[in-house]
Design a protein around this motif. Structure first.
Motif, PDB file in Angstrom:
ATOM      1  N   LEU A 142     -14.230  14.748 -27.258  1.00 27.73           N
ATOM      2  CA  LEU A 142     -13.638  13.213 -26.975  1.00 27.73           C
ATOM      3  C   LEU A 142     -13.021  13.172 -25.663  1.00 27.73           C
ATOM      4  N   GLU A 143     -12.948  14.186 -24.799  1.00 22.23           N
ATOM      5  CA  GLU A 143     -12.596  14.314 -23.375  1.00 22.23           C
ATOM      6  C   GLU A 143     -11.356  13.582 -23.401  1.00 22.23           C
ATOM      7  N   TYR A 144     -10.293  14.064 -24.149  1.00 21.39           N
ATOM      8  CA  TYR A 144      -8.986  13.650 -23.933  1.00 21.39           C
ATOM      9  C   TYR A 144      -8.218  14.734 -23.343  1.00 21.39           C
ATOM     10  N   HIS A 145      -7.458  14.185 -22.249  1.00 24.86           N
ATOM     11  CA  HIS A 145      -6.852  15.233 -21.347  1.00 24.86           C
ATOM     12  C   HIS A 145      -5.396  15.889 -21.868  1.00 24.86           C
ATOM     13  N   LEU A 146      -5.127  17.103 -21.755  1.00 28.12           N
ATOM     14  CA  LEU A 146      -3.777  17.449 -22.119  1.00 28.12           C
ATOM     15  C   LEU A 146      -2.562  16.718 -21.683  1.00 28.12           C
ATOM     16  N   LEU A 147      -2.452  16.543 -20.332  1.00 29.10           N
ATOM     17  CA  LEU A 147      -1.198  15.986 -19.764  1.00 29.10           C
ATOM     18  C   LEU A 147      -1.179  14.649 -20.445  1.00 29.10           C
ATOM     19  N   THR A 148      -2.247  13.655 -20.555  1.00 25.55           N
ATOM     20  CA  THR A 148      -2.289  12.398 -21.080  1.00 25.55           C
ATOM     21  C   THR A 148      -1.780  12.504 -22.486  1.00 25.55           C
ATOM     22  N   LEU A 149      -2.271  13.417 -23.346  1.00 26.18           N
ATOM     23  CA  LEU A 149      -1.663  13.512 -24.666  1.00 26.18           C
ATOM     24  C   LEU A 149      -0.283  13.772 -24.809  1.00 26.18           C
ATOM     25  N   VAL A 150       0.354  15.033 -24.059  1.00 28.53           N
ATOM     26  CA  VAL A 150       1.760  15.401 -24.028  1.00 28.53           C
ATOM     27  C   VAL A 150       2.725  14.133 -23.738  1.00 28.53           C
ATOM     28  N   CYS A 151       1.980  13.384 -22.558  1.00 29.67           N
ATOM     29  CA  CYS A 151       2.940  12.192 -22.190  1.00 29.67           C
ATOM     30  C   CYS A 151       2.827  11.077 -23.375  1.00 29.67           C
ATOM     31  N   HIS A 152       1.839  10.845 -24.036  1.00 30.47           N
ATOM     32  CA  HIS A 152       1.784   9.653 -24.997  1.00 30.47           C
ATOM     33  C   HIS A 152       2.557  10.275 -26.246  1.00 30.47           C
ATOM     34  N   VAL A 153       2.592  11.517 -26.567  1.00 27.74           N
ATOM     35  CA  VAL A 153       3.450  12.033 -27.634  1.00 27.74           C
ATOM     36  C   VAL A 153       4.711  11.763 -27.245  1.00 27.74           C
ATOM     37  N   LEU A 154       5.330  12.331 -26.189  1.00 27.33           N
ATOM     38  CA  LEU A 154       6.719  12.122 -25.845  1.00 27.33           C
ATOM     39  C   LEU A 154       7.150  10.861 -25.989  1.00 27.33           C
ATOM     40  N   ILE A 155       6.327   9.723 -25.178  1.00 24.23           N
ATOM     41  CA  ILE A 155       6.471   8.223 -25.171  1.00 24.23           C
ATOM     42  C   ILE A 155       6.898   8.040 -26.578  1.00 24.23           C
ATOM     43  N   LEU A 156       6.011   8.415 -27.515  1.00 28.70           N
ATOM     44  CA  LEU A 156       6.310   7.863 -28.765  1.00 28.70           C
ATOM     45  C   LEU A 156       7.278   8.499 -29.646  1.00 28.70           C
ATOM     46  N   ALA A 157       7.645   9.730 -29.313  1.00 25.47           N
ATOM     47  CA  ALA A 157       8.778  10.238 -29.986  1.00 25.47           C
ATOM     48  C   ALA A 157      10.078   9.498 -29.490  1.00 25.47           C
ATOM     49  N   PHE A 158      10.182   9.486 -28.164  1.00 27.78           N
ATOM     50  CA  PHE A 158      11.549   8.955 -27.403  1.00 27.78           C
ATOM     51  C   PHE A 158      11.812   7.567 -28.128  1.00 27.78           C
ATOM     52  N   ALA A 159      10.653   6.826 -28.036  1.00 28.98           N
ATOM     53  CA  ALA A 159      10.782   5.493 -28.392  1.00 28.98           C
ATOM     54  C   ALA A 159      11.406   5.261 -29.977  1.00 28.98           C
ATOM     55  N   VAL A 160      10.483   6.103 -30.952  1.00 25.10           N
ATOM     56  CA  VAL A 160      10.993   6.002 -32.284  1.00 25.10           C
ATOM     57  C   VAL A 160      12.612   6.447 -32.437  1.00 25.10           C
ATOM     58  N   LEU A 161      12.905   7.655 -31.764  1.00 25.41           N
ATOM     59  CA  LEU A 161      14.460   8.127 -31.726  1.00 25.41           C
ATOM     60  C   LEU A 161      15.240   7.163 -31.257  1.00 25.41           C
ATOM     61  N   PHE A 162      14.823   6.325 -30.137  1.00 21.44           N
ATOM     62  CA  PHE A 162      15.956   5.559 -29.462  1.00 21.44           C
ATOM     63  C   PHE A 162      16.041   4.058 -30.238  1.00 21.44           C
ATOM     64  N   LEU A 163      15.059   3.847 -30.791  1.00 18.89           N
ATOM     65  CA  LEU A 163      15.140   2.417 -31.758  1.00 18.89           C
ATOM     66  C   LEU A 163      15.672   2.910 -33.250  1.00 18.89           C
ATOM     67  N   TRP A 164      15.663   4.106 -33.657  1.00 21.83           N
ATOM     68  CA  TRP A 164      16.209   4.446 -34.758  1.00 21.83           C
ATOM     69  C   TRP A 164      17.505   4.739 -34.761  1.00 21.83           C
ATOM     70  N   SER A 165      18.168   5.174 -33.510  1.00 23.44           N
ATOM     71  CA  SER A 165      19.380   5.285 -33.025  1.00 23.44           C
ATOM     72  C   SER A 165      20.224   4.132 -32.971  1.00 23.44           C
ATOM     73  N   ASN A 166      19.629   3.035 -32.372  1.00 24.42           N
ATOM     74  CA  ASN A 166      20.275   1.754 -32.165  1.00 24.42           C
ATOM     75  C   ASN A 166      20.185   0.867 -33.352  1.00 24.42           C
ATOM     76  N   ALA A 167      19.175   0.792 -34.171  1.00 24.88           N
ATOM     77  CA  ALA A 167      18.903   0.260 -35.476  1.00 24.88           C
ATOM     78  C   ALA A 167      19.846   0.746 -36.656  1.00 24.88           C
ATOM     79  N   SER A 168      20.293   1.823 -36.602  1.00 25.80           N
ATOM     80  CA  SER A 168      21.143   2.350 -37.601  1.00 25.80           C
ATOM     81  C   SER A 168      22.330   1.905 -37.843  1.00 25.80           C
ATOM     82  N   LYS A 169      22.892   1.192 -36.666  1.00 21.44           N
ATOM     83  CA  LYS A 169      24.254   0.398 -36.733  1.00 21.44           C
ATOM     84  C   LYS A 169      23.989  -0.976 -37.538  1.00 21.44           C
TER      85      LYS A 169
END
Length: 267
Positions: free
Chosen positions: A110-137
């Motif tokens: 599929l010619e997906y690049h490692l750096l791009t995959l790592v960045c996308h996974v980190l963006i998704l993880a940080f966004a989920v944790l940030f929204l979950w921490s603020n929405a829990s209130k």
């Protein structure tokens, strides 16, 4: 008449007592004989077990590939990695091999690049944790528990010391090979590097790593299953290789001119 009857009863009882006593003696003697026989059989079995069988002595003399003296499982460390490589647990081994295949398909086909995959996974993880921490209130739920990770100093120093020892051994090996002390190692290294250069021209590093990973999950299992046949074939191959090396040493290596000795005395 009564006294005569009592005497007959007493004689009958004494006669029965003698019979029962004799039966008990016979039973005890038979039990003791059986116990003695059992002990004798156990001693014979033990002696027979202690004597080394010719098949076991022959097995100890069988040629093993690379001079192996331990089982294949022990060669791989005898732990969970060895269980995975030797398919002791088929579900875990199949999942590991399937995951590696999925990664290879994802990046190579599929010619997906490692750096791009790592960045996308980190963006998704940080966004989920940030929204979950603020929405829990607002939704009255507990925020996510993010564990605090710390690297122990002792473990880190042990790993660093182990890596340092391995690097020093590798550097010593390279120095010995480059100094011309061991011709066999020199030829083996040259042949290995030449083979890797050919394989590298066929595929990239990721494909090469995936091929090695698949070979580690297939070759040890096949060798463990057919080790006697493979070792016999390897013994014949090593004998032939040694013969050819002796011919090469006599015709080529021995004719290479040597330099004068440094400790040669001047006249």
């Amino acid at each position: 008449m009564a006294e005569y009857g009592d005497e007959i009863e007493q004689k009958g009882e004494s006669f029965m007592d003698k019979i029962t006593e004799k039966i008990h003696r016979d039973d005890s003697s038979s039990d003791s004989d059986s116990e003695k026989k059992k002990k004798h059989d156990d001693e014979l079995k033990k002696k027979h077990h202690d004597v080394p069988s010719p098949t076991s002595s022959m097995k100890s003399k069988i040629y093993r590939l690379f001079g192996r003296e331990k089982p294949v499982h022990k060669v791989f460390g005898g732990g969970k990695p060895a269980d995975v490589f030797l398919w002791r647990n088929k579900k875990i081994s199949a999942s590991v091999l399937g995951g590696a295949t999925a990664v290879w398909v994802f990046f190579e086909l599929l010619e997906y690049h490692l750096l791009t995959l790592v960045c996308h996974v980190l963006i998704l993880a940080f966004a989920v944790l940030f929204l979950w921490s603020n929405a829990s209130k607002f939704i009255n739920k507990s925020p996510p528990r993010i564990p605090e990770v710390r690297i122990p100093e002792d473990k880190f120093l042990q790993i660093a010391a182990g890596l340092r020892n391995e690097l020093n051994q590798g550097l010593d090996t390279v120095r010995n090979i480059a100094s011309g002390r061991d011709l066999k190692k020199f030829l083996a290294v040259i042949a290995g590097l030449w083979f890797l250069s050919i394989v590298g021209s066929w595929c990239n590093f990721l494909t090469l790593f995936y091929i090695i990973f698949v070979l580690l999950h297939t070759i040890p299992v096949v060798y463990e299953k057919y080790e006697d046949q493979i070792d016999a074939f390897a013994e014949k191959a090593m004998i032939e290789i040694k013969k050819q090396y002796k011919v090469f040493d006599a015709k080529v290596v021995s004719r290479i001119p040597r330099g004068p000795l440094k400790d040669k005395k001047r006249v």
